[in-house]
Design an enzyme around this catalytic site. Structure first.
Site, PDB file in Angstrom:
ATOM      1  N   HIS A   1      36.673  40.039  48.399  1.00 28.04           N
ATOM      2  CA  HIS A   1      35.445  39.752  47.906  1.00 28.04           C
ATOM      3  C   HIS A   1      34.440  39.432  48.921  1.00 28.04           C
ATOM      4  CE1 HIS A   1      38.263  36.678  48.557  1.00 28.04           C
ATOM      5  NE2 HIS A   1      36.914  35.404  48.352  1.00 28.04           N
TER       6      HIS A   1
ATOM      7  N   HIS B   1      31.100  36.511  48.730  1.00 26.93           N
ATOM      8  CA  HIS B   1      29.954  35.683  48.580  1.00 26.93           C
ATOM      9  C   HIS B   1      28.640  35.390  48.636  1.00 26.93           C
ATOM     10  CE1 HIS B   1      33.783  32.297  48.932  1.00 26.93           C
ATOM     11  NE2 HIS B   1      34.506  33.317  49.465  1.00 26.93           N
TER      12      HIS B   1
HETATM   13  P1  5GP Z   1      38.111  32.601  49.883  1.00 32.26           P
HETATM   14  O1  5GP Z   1      38.134  31.445  51.003  1.00 32.26           O
HETATM   15  O2  5GP Z   1      38.893  33.310  49.609  1.00 32.26           O
HETATM   16  O3  5GP Z   1      36.897  33.567  50.600  1.00 32.26           O
HETATM   17  O4  5GP Z   1      37.467  32.518  48.286  1.00 32.26           O
HETATM   18  C1  5GP Z   1      37.981  32.739  47.148  1.00 32.26           C
HETATM   19  C2  5GP Z   1      36.744  31.732  46.800  1.00 32.26           C
HETATM   20  O5  5GP Z   1      37.281  32.235  45.442  1.00 32.26           O
HETATM   21  C3  5GP Z   1      36.304  30.459  46.332  1.00 32.26           C
HETATM   22  O6  5GP Z   1      34.870  30.287  46.604  1.00 32.26           O
HETATM   23  C4  5GP Z   1      36.915  29.749  45.140  1.00 32.26           C
HETATM   24  O7  5GP Z   1      36.452  28.951  43.803  1.00 32.26           O
HETATM   25  C5  5GP Z   1      36.618  31.555  43.847  1.00 32.26           C
HETATM   26  N1  5GP Z   1      37.445  31.214  43.226  1.00 32.26           N
HETATM   27  C6  5GP Z   1      39.062  31.054  42.904  1.00 32.26           C
HETATM   28  N2  5GP Z   1      39.476  31.357  42.098  1.00 32.26           N
HETATM   29  C7  5GP Z   1      38.219  31.580  40.725  1.00 32.26           C
HETATM   30  C8  5GP Z   1      38.127  31.574  39.437  1.00 32.26           C
HETATM   31  O8  5GP Z   1      39.077  32.356  39.358  1.00 32.26           O
HETATM   32  N3  5GP Z   1      37.224  32.436  38.763  1.00 32.26           N
HETATM   33  C9  5GP Z   1      36.340  32.328  39.892  1.00 32.26           C
HETATM   34  N4  5GP Z   1      35.068  32.921  39.253  1.00 32.26           N
HETATM   35  N5  5GP Z   1      36.941  31.596  41.321  1.00 32.26           N
HETATM   36  C10 5GP Z   1      37.780  31.937  41.608  1.00 32.26           C
END
Ligand code: 5GP
Ligand code: ZN
Length: 118
Positions: A102, A104
Site C-alpha cells: 500500500h 500512503h
Molecule cells: P504501514 O505501517 O503498514 O505502512 O501502515 C498501515 C496503515 O494501514 C496504517 O496507517 C493503518 O492506520 C492503516 N490501517 C490498518 N488497518 C486498516 C483498516 O482496516 N482500514 C483502513 N482504512 N486502514 C487501516
C-alpha cells in the site's frame, strides 16, 4: 489471503469508503489518519511489498495515485495550497505493519510540522 485486512476490503467483506478505483487498484481513507485526507492506495491482488508487484501494473498504480490525489486535494484545499507526500513502507524494518502492499498519500500544508523520512 484469507486473513489479510486489505484483501477483505478488496473483496468487499469489510466495508470502506472507496475514493477511487480502477481494474487493479483502489483508494480508501486511512483508519488512523495522521492528517485530514490521509489516504491509502491498495492493489486489489495480494502483493506483500513493491517487489512482488508486476511492473506492468505501474501505469494503473499511477492512475490511481493521481486521480485519488486530485479528489482529496479538491476536498480539503478550501483554505489554501496543499501539497502531498507518497510513502511506501516495505518490510518490517522499514515500518510496514500491514503485509499487503500500500502507498500512503499524506496531504501537506506549509508549517504543518509533519516529519516524513526521505
Ligand atoms: P504501514 O505501517 O503498514 O505502512 O501502515 C498501515 C496503515 O494501514 C496504517 O496507517 C493503518 O492506520 C492503516 N490501517 C490498518 N488497518 C486498516 C483498516 O482496516 N482500514 C483502513 N482504512 N486502514 C487501516
Ligand atoms: Zn492481502
Amino acid at each position: 489471503m484469507d486473513d489479510c485486512i486489505f484483501c477483505k476490503i478488496a473483496r468487499g467483506e469489510i466495508g470502506s469508503k472507496i475514493i477511487y478505483e480502477n481494474d487493479n487498484f483502489f483508494s480508501i481513507p486511512d483508519a488512523n489518519p495522521i492528517v485530514e485526507g490521509h489516504t491509502l492506495i491498495i492493489p486489489k491482488k495480494h502483493f506483500k511489498t513493491l517487489l512482488d508487484m508486476p511492473s506492468t501494473l505501474a501505469g494503473e498504480l499511477f492512475d490511481c495515485i493521481k486521480k485519488t490525489v486530485e479528489k482529496i486535494i479538491k476536498n480539503i484545499n478550501a483554505g489554501g495550497s496543499v501539497g502531498f507526500n507518497i510513502v511506501n513502507n516495505n518490510f518490517k524494518a522499514a515500518g510496514q505493519v500491514v503485509n499487503h502492499l500500500h502507498f500512503h498519500i499524506i496531504p501537506r500544508r506549509d508549517g504543518d510540522g509533519i516529519k516524513v523520512i526521505a
